[in-house]
Design a protein around this motif. Structure first.
Motif, mmCIF file in Angstrom:
data_model
loop_
_atom_site.group_PDB
_atom_site.id
_atom_site.type_symbol
_atom_site.label_atom_id
_atom_site.label_comp_id
_atom_site.label_asym_id
_atom_site.label_seq_id
_atom_site.Cartn_x
_atom_site.Cartn_y
_atom_site.Cartn_z
ATOM 1 N N LYS A 262 -2.957 -20.278 -17.116
ATOM 2 C CA LYS A 262 -2.102 -21.676 -17.736
ATOM 3 C C LYS A 262 -1.019 -21.180 -18.885
ATOM 4 N N GLU B 214 -12.154 -28.038 -7.502
ATOM 5 C CA GLU B 214 -12.577 -28.012 -8.787
ATOM 6 C C GLU B 214 -12.609 -29.372 -9.463
ATOM 7 N N GLY C 110 -12.452 -27.015 -17.995
ATOM 8 C CA GLY C 110 -12.358 -26.592 -19.300
ATOM 9 C C GLY C 110 -13.186 -27.496 -20.406
HETATM 10 C C1 PEP Z 1 -9.019 -24.171 -14.016
HETATM 11 O O1 PEP Z 1 -8.044 -24.766 -14.722
HETATM 12 O O2 PEP Z 1 -8.438 -24.135 -12.898
HETATM 13 C C2 PEP Z 1 -10.312 -24.057 -14.412
HETATM 14 C C3 PEP Z 1 -11.081 -23.749 -13.860
HETATM 15 O O3 PEP Z 1 -10.507 -23.837 -15.827
HETATM 16 P P1 PEP Z 1 -11.904 -23.554 -16.822
HETATM 17 O O4 PEP Z 1 -12.490 -22.252 -16.110
HETATM 18 O O5 PEP Z 1 -11.625 -23.075 -18.040
HETATM 19 O O6 PEP Z 1 -12.623 -24.795 -16.553
#
Ligand code: PEP
Length: 250
Positions: free
Chosen positions: A11, A166, A172
């Motif tokens: 990110k 996801e 997050g």
């Molecule tokens: C992402 O943003 O693709 C993600 C999975 O973030 P996190 O692992 O921090 O939840």
């Protein structure tokens, strides 16, 4: 047998010196040979990341791209620009691109098609919101994101696509889908692929799980038959955590 992939989405984190230092930690250890490892740093450090990882098992992806070839798109980056510095993988459809930058299924589909056409590997992200999980529409929402995002992608081109489920409520937040919830959705995605393409395509496509994957939960998630590794946000910023997650995918 599908080779697992562990991809780190950095990110908007890590400047040039931080990128070099994290990559030197990742490239100085021997990684399991049966796991593909990908990192997606920010645009300004991509070229440096490509150079730092050139003799290693770590591949570099971009976090986004513009579908247009060139022109008046202030602040944007094209596929050709990425190719010119040796990047040929791109993350598309991330929930932050959808929610913060208003990327619709149509915009994402155009990026997917152009990226595939240019020879890129696409890591295509999708997943339901918390309200959709709560009202039970999550399977339908995911099917819709898949059919819109992959519209026009042929069975042959699916070899260039990696899917990343996801659930937005798990990104997050520290909240992870349970291994059972994740496996159930991944099986649904595979059956979607079987209907939309063929059983052969469905069994060949890698489907990653993303959403608060950490060293402590990675093994239980990756142990499931339809989970082929992970897309990692926060934990990919710390070498020891990311390496532990890579090891869990072995
Ligand atoms: C992402 O943003 O693709 C993600 C999975 O973030 P996190 O692992 O921090 O939840």
């Amino acid at each position: 047998m599908r080779t697992p992939i562990v991809a780190g989405n950095w990110k908007m984190n890590k400047n040039l010196s931080e990128t070099k230092s994290l990559l030197s930690e990742l490239t100085s250890v021997s990684l399991p040979s049966n796991v593909e490892v990908v990192v997606a740093p920010s645009f300004v450090v991509l070229e440096s990341a490509v150079n730092t990882t050139s003799n290693s098992q770590v591949a570099v992806a971009a976090q986004n791209v513009n579908a247009a070839a060139n022109g008046a798109f202030t602040g944007e980056t094209s596929l050709n620009m990425l190719q010119s510095i040796g990047v040929n993988q791109v993350i598309l459809g991330h929930s932050e691109r959808r929610d913060i930058y208003g990327e619709t299924d149509e915009i994402i589909n155009e990026k997917v098609l152009q990226s595939i056409e240019a020879g890129f590997r696409v890591i295509f992200c999708f997943g339901e919101q918390l309200s959709e999980r709560k009202d039970g529409s999550h399977f339908e929402v995911v099917s819709k994101q898949l059919s819109s995002g992959l519209k026009g992608v042929t069975a042959e081109q699916m070899s260039q696509v990696v899917l990343a489920y996801e659930p937005v409520w798990a990104i997050g937040t520290g909240e992870t889908a349970s291994p059972e919830q994740a496996q159930e959705m991944h099986a649904h995605i595979r059956s979607f692929l079987s209907d939309a393409y063929s059983a052969e395509v469905a069994s060949g496509v890698r489907i990653l799980y993303g959403g608060s994957v950490k060293p402590g939960n990675a093994k239980d998630l990756f142990a499931n038959p339809d989970i082929d590794g992970g897309l990692i946000g926060g934990a990919s910023l710390v070498a020891s955590d990311f390496l532990a997650i890579v090891a869990a995918a072995e």
